[in-house]
Design an enzyme around this catalytic site. Structure first.
Site, PDB file in Angstrom:
ATOM      1  N   SER A   7       9.277  -2.615  -4.507  1.00  0.00           N
ATOM      2  CA  SER A   7       8.302  -1.890  -3.709  1.00  0.00           C
ATOM      3  C   SER A   7       8.970  -0.730  -2.976  1.00  0.00           C
ATOM      4  O   SER A   7       9.877  -0.925  -2.171  1.00  0.00           O
ATOM      5  CB  SER A   7       7.658  -2.828  -2.696  1.00  0.00           C
ATOM      6  OG  SER A   7       7.000  -2.050  -1.721  1.00  0.00           O
ATOM      7  N   HIS A  32       6.548  -0.362  -7.789  1.00  0.00           N
ATOM      8  CA  HIS A  32       5.378  -0.776  -6.997  1.00  0.00           C
ATOM      9  C   HIS A  32       5.219   0.210  -5.835  1.00  0.00           C
ATOM     10  O   HIS A  32       6.129   0.409  -5.041  1.00  0.00           O
ATOM     11  CB  HIS A  32       5.596  -2.195  -6.480  1.00  0.00           C
ATOM     12  CG  HIS A  32       4.415  -2.760  -5.758  1.00  0.00           C
ATOM     13  ND1 HIS A  32       3.332  -3.317  -6.409  1.00  0.00           N
ATOM     14  CD2 HIS A  32       4.143  -2.849  -4.436  1.00  0.00           C
ATOM     15  CE1 HIS A  32       2.454  -3.736  -5.516  1.00  0.00           C
ATOM     16  NE2 HIS A  32       2.906  -3.455  -4.300  1.00  0.00           N
ATOM     17  N   ASP A  34       3.008   1.303  -2.581  1.00  0.00           N
ATOM     18  CA  ASP A  34       2.072   0.792  -1.583  1.00  0.00           C
ATOM     19  C   ASP A  34       1.401   1.935  -0.832  1.00  0.00           C
ATOM     20  O   ASP A  34       1.987   2.556   0.052  1.00  0.00           O
ATOM     21  CB  ASP A  34       2.815  -0.102  -0.590  1.00  0.00           C
ATOM     22  CG  ASP A  34       3.216  -1.428  -1.209  1.00  0.00           C
ATOM     23  OD1 ASP A  34       2.327  -2.119  -1.742  1.00  0.00           O
ATOM     24  OD2 ASP A  34       4.414  -1.757  -1.178  1.00  0.00           O
ATOM     25  N   MET A  36      -1.224   2.993   1.836  1.00  0.00           N
ATOM     26  CA  MET A  36      -1.933   2.395   2.987  1.00  0.00           C
ATOM     27  C   MET A  36      -2.593   3.494   3.803  1.00  0.00           C
ATOM     28  O   MET A  36      -2.012   4.557   3.993  1.00  0.00           O
ATOM     29  CB  MET A  36      -0.932   1.656   3.887  1.00  0.00           C
ATOM     30  CG  MET A  36      -0.136   0.578   3.181  1.00  0.00           C
ATOM     31  SD  MET A  36       0.920  -0.285   4.355  1.00  0.00           S
ATOM     32  CE  MET A  36       1.888  -1.302   3.228  1.00  0.00           C
ATOM     33  N   HIS A  65      -0.595   0.066  -5.625  1.00  0.00           N
ATOM     34  CA  HIS A  65      -1.301  -0.954  -4.842  1.00  0.00           C
ATOM     35  C   HIS A  65      -1.995  -0.246  -3.685  1.00  0.00           C
ATOM     36  O   HIS A  65      -1.350   0.144  -2.710  1.00  0.00           O
ATOM     37  CB  HIS A  65      -0.259  -1.978  -4.348  1.00  0.00           C
ATOM     38  CG  HIS A  65      -0.823  -3.047  -3.462  1.00  0.00           C
ATOM     39  ND1 HIS A  65      -0.009  -3.868  -2.700  1.00  0.00           N
ATOM     40  CD2 HIS A  65      -2.102  -3.437  -3.208  1.00  0.00           C
ATOM     41  CE1 HIS A  65      -0.769  -4.713  -2.017  1.00  0.00           C
ATOM     42  NE2 HIS A  65      -2.031  -4.472  -2.298  1.00  0.00           N
ATOM     43  N   MET A  67      -4.069  -0.076  -0.535  1.00  0.00           N
ATOM     44  CA  MET A  67      -4.576  -0.806   0.629  1.00  0.00           C
ATOM     45  C   MET A  67      -5.355   0.197   1.460  1.00  0.00           C
ATOM     46  O   MET A  67      -4.932   0.638   2.526  1.00  0.00           O
ATOM     47  CB  MET A  67      -3.400  -1.419   1.399  1.00  0.00           C
ATOM     48  CG  MET A  67      -2.784  -2.610   0.672  1.00  0.00           C
ATOM     49  SD  MET A  67      -1.096  -2.952   1.180  1.00  0.00           S
ATOM     50  CE  MET A  67      -0.223  -1.853   0.079  1.00  0.00           C
ATOM     51  N   MET A 136      -1.623 -11.758  -2.899  1.00  0.00           N
ATOM     52  CA  MET A 136      -0.794 -11.371  -1.748  1.00  0.00           C
ATOM     53  C   MET A 136      -0.188 -12.635  -1.125  1.00  0.00           C
ATOM     54  O   MET A 136      -0.908 -13.566  -0.780  1.00  0.00           O
ATOM     55  CB  MET A 136      -1.626 -10.638  -0.691  1.00  0.00           C
ATOM     56  CG  MET A 136      -2.111  -9.249  -1.095  1.00  0.00           C
ATOM     57  SD  MET A 136      -0.817  -8.091  -1.587  1.00  0.00           S
ATOM     58  CE  MET A 136       0.189  -8.017  -0.098  1.00  0.00           C
ATOM     59  N   ASP A 175       2.967 -10.511  -4.437  1.00  0.00           N
ATOM     60  CA  ASP A 175       3.497  -9.436  -3.590  1.00  0.00           C
ATOM     61  C   ASP A 175       3.655  -9.929  -2.151  1.00  0.00           C
ATOM     62  O   ASP A 175       2.660 -10.295  -1.508  1.00  0.00           O
ATOM     63  CB  ASP A 175       2.518  -8.253  -3.641  1.00  0.00           C
ATOM     64  CG  ASP A 175       2.991  -7.034  -2.876  1.00  0.00           C
ATOM     65  OD1 ASP A 175       4.136  -7.026  -2.385  1.00  0.00           O
ATOM     66  OD2 ASP A 175       2.192  -6.074  -2.770  1.00  0.00           O
ATOM     67  N   GLY A 177       7.276 -11.039   0.514  1.00  0.00           N
ATOM     68  CA  GLY A 177       8.250 -12.085   0.835  1.00  0.00           C
ATOM     69  C   GLY A 177       8.961 -12.673  -0.370  1.00  0.00           C
ATOM     70  O   GLY A 177       9.512 -13.771  -0.299  1.00  0.00           O
TER      71      GLY A 177
HETATM   72  C1  DX5 Z   1       2.825  -5.325   1.815  1.00  0.00           C
HETATM   73  C2  DX5 Z   1       3.115  -4.586   0.553  1.00  0.00           C
HETATM   74  C3  DX5 Z   1       4.260  -5.117  -0.181  1.00  0.00           C
HETATM   75  C4  DX5 Z   1       5.576  -5.014   0.555  1.00  0.00           C
HETATM   76  C5  DX5 Z   1       6.467  -6.089   0.063  1.00  0.00           C
HETATM   77  O1  DX5 Z   1       1.656  -4.836   2.357  1.00  0.00           O
HETATM   78  O2  DX5 Z   1       2.007  -4.642  -0.308  1.00  0.00           O
HETATM   79  O3  DX5 Z   1       4.375  -4.514  -1.467  1.00  0.00           O
HETATM   80  O4  DX5 Z   1       6.208  -3.790   0.384  1.00  0.00           O
HETATM   81  O5  DX5 Z   1       7.632  -6.073   0.808  1.00  0.00           O
HETATM   82  P1  DX5 Z   1       8.578  -7.343   0.902  1.00  0.00           P
HETATM   83  O6  DX5 Z   1       9.046  -7.653  -0.497  1.00  0.00           O
HETATM   84  O7  DX5 Z   1       9.683  -6.898   1.792  1.00  0.00           O
HETATM   85  O8  DX5 Z   1       7.760  -8.467   1.462  1.00  0.00           O
HETATM   86 ZN    ZN Z   2       2.236  -4.055  -2.423  1.00  0.00          ZN
END
Ligand code: DX5
Ligand code: ZN
Length: 216
Positions: A7, A32, A34, A36, A65, A67, A136, A175, A177
């Site tokens: 990511s 990946h 993100d 937002m 992705h 959001m 998620m 996705d 942790g």
């Molecule tokens: C969270 C994102 C993830 C995030 C994952 O909203 O969608 O893609 O970057 O990051 P880690 O792998 O550090 O949890």
């Molecule tokens: Zn993500």
């Protein structure tokens, strides 16, 4: 075959070109990304202009992705940029079936993401249509959060749903942790695409971490 999608959220934003090269050379399968909007999630990252700017600098397929509260507004823009997966959140859209068809009609693969509090069963009537179910395993918005173990059961449910719909080509992505330990039960449950932000970008050796998440 397990695919690893680092990511970009955990990359050094002042040096995106080199960061992306680095994870490409380290063996990533997808990038990946993100997006937002500060509305659907309490954080704001970047949008299509940045995604467009990095597109020429890597051969990795883009796994976007979104959001954002109105993902349908951006389908054409991302299709033009050239992205593999356009994934939106179920919680943001009343007309999921229509949006999936729109995404696919423009040559992208359609993914639907589910927050930790959203049941997998809500996708039953589009299980034959999706190209990806994104489970998620943290609440979306930030990198570096702890893995929510309930995601393991949800991956199994997603697999059953896709099997029952006769959808043999859709992938299950997880996705949040993910590291070289939490990846183990998630893969056993049937996920085949694993997102990892802080684990990969924060590792002393990114290639080793990608290999560990793939093979552990
Ligand atoms: C969270 C994102 C993830 C995030 C994952 O909203 O969608 O893609 O970057 O990051 P880690 O792998 O550090 O949890
Ligand atoms: Zn993500």
């Amino acid at each position: 075959m397990i695919k690893i999608a680092p990511s970009m959220l955990s990359a050094d934003f002042s040096n995106l070109r080199d960061e992306i090269k680095s994870i490409e050379l380290a063996g990533a399968d997808l990038l990946h990304i993100d997006v937002m909007d500060g509305h659907f999630v309490p954080n704001l990252t970047f949008g299509a202009p940045i995604v467009k700017a990095i597109r020429p600098h890597t051969n990795l397929p883009f796994d976007v992705h979104l959001m954002v509260t109105n993902p349908g507004d951006y389908v054409e823009e991302y299709a033009k940029i050239g992205v593999e997966y356009f994934t939106f959140h179920q919680e943001t859209v009343p007309h999921i079936h229509r949006l999936i068809q729109h995404i696919k009609s423009l040559g992208m693969k359609a993914g639907v993401a589910l927050n930790p509090s959203t049941p997998v069963s809500i996708l039953e009537d589009v299980a034959a249509d999706v190209d990806m179910i994104l489970i998620m395993s943290v609440n979306p918005g930030f990198g570096g959060q702890s893995f929510i173990p309930r995601a393991i059961e949800k991956v199994k449910q997603a697999k059953s749903l896709l099997d029952a719909a006769g959808n043999m080509t859709a992938v299950i992505e997880v996705d949040g942790g993910i590291n070289d330990i939490t990846c183990i039960p998630i893969k056993e449950a049937g996920a085949t695409v694993l997102v990892a932000g802080s684990a990969v970008f924060g590792a002393p050796n990114r290639a080793d971490m990608i290999e560990s998440i793939r093979n552990n």
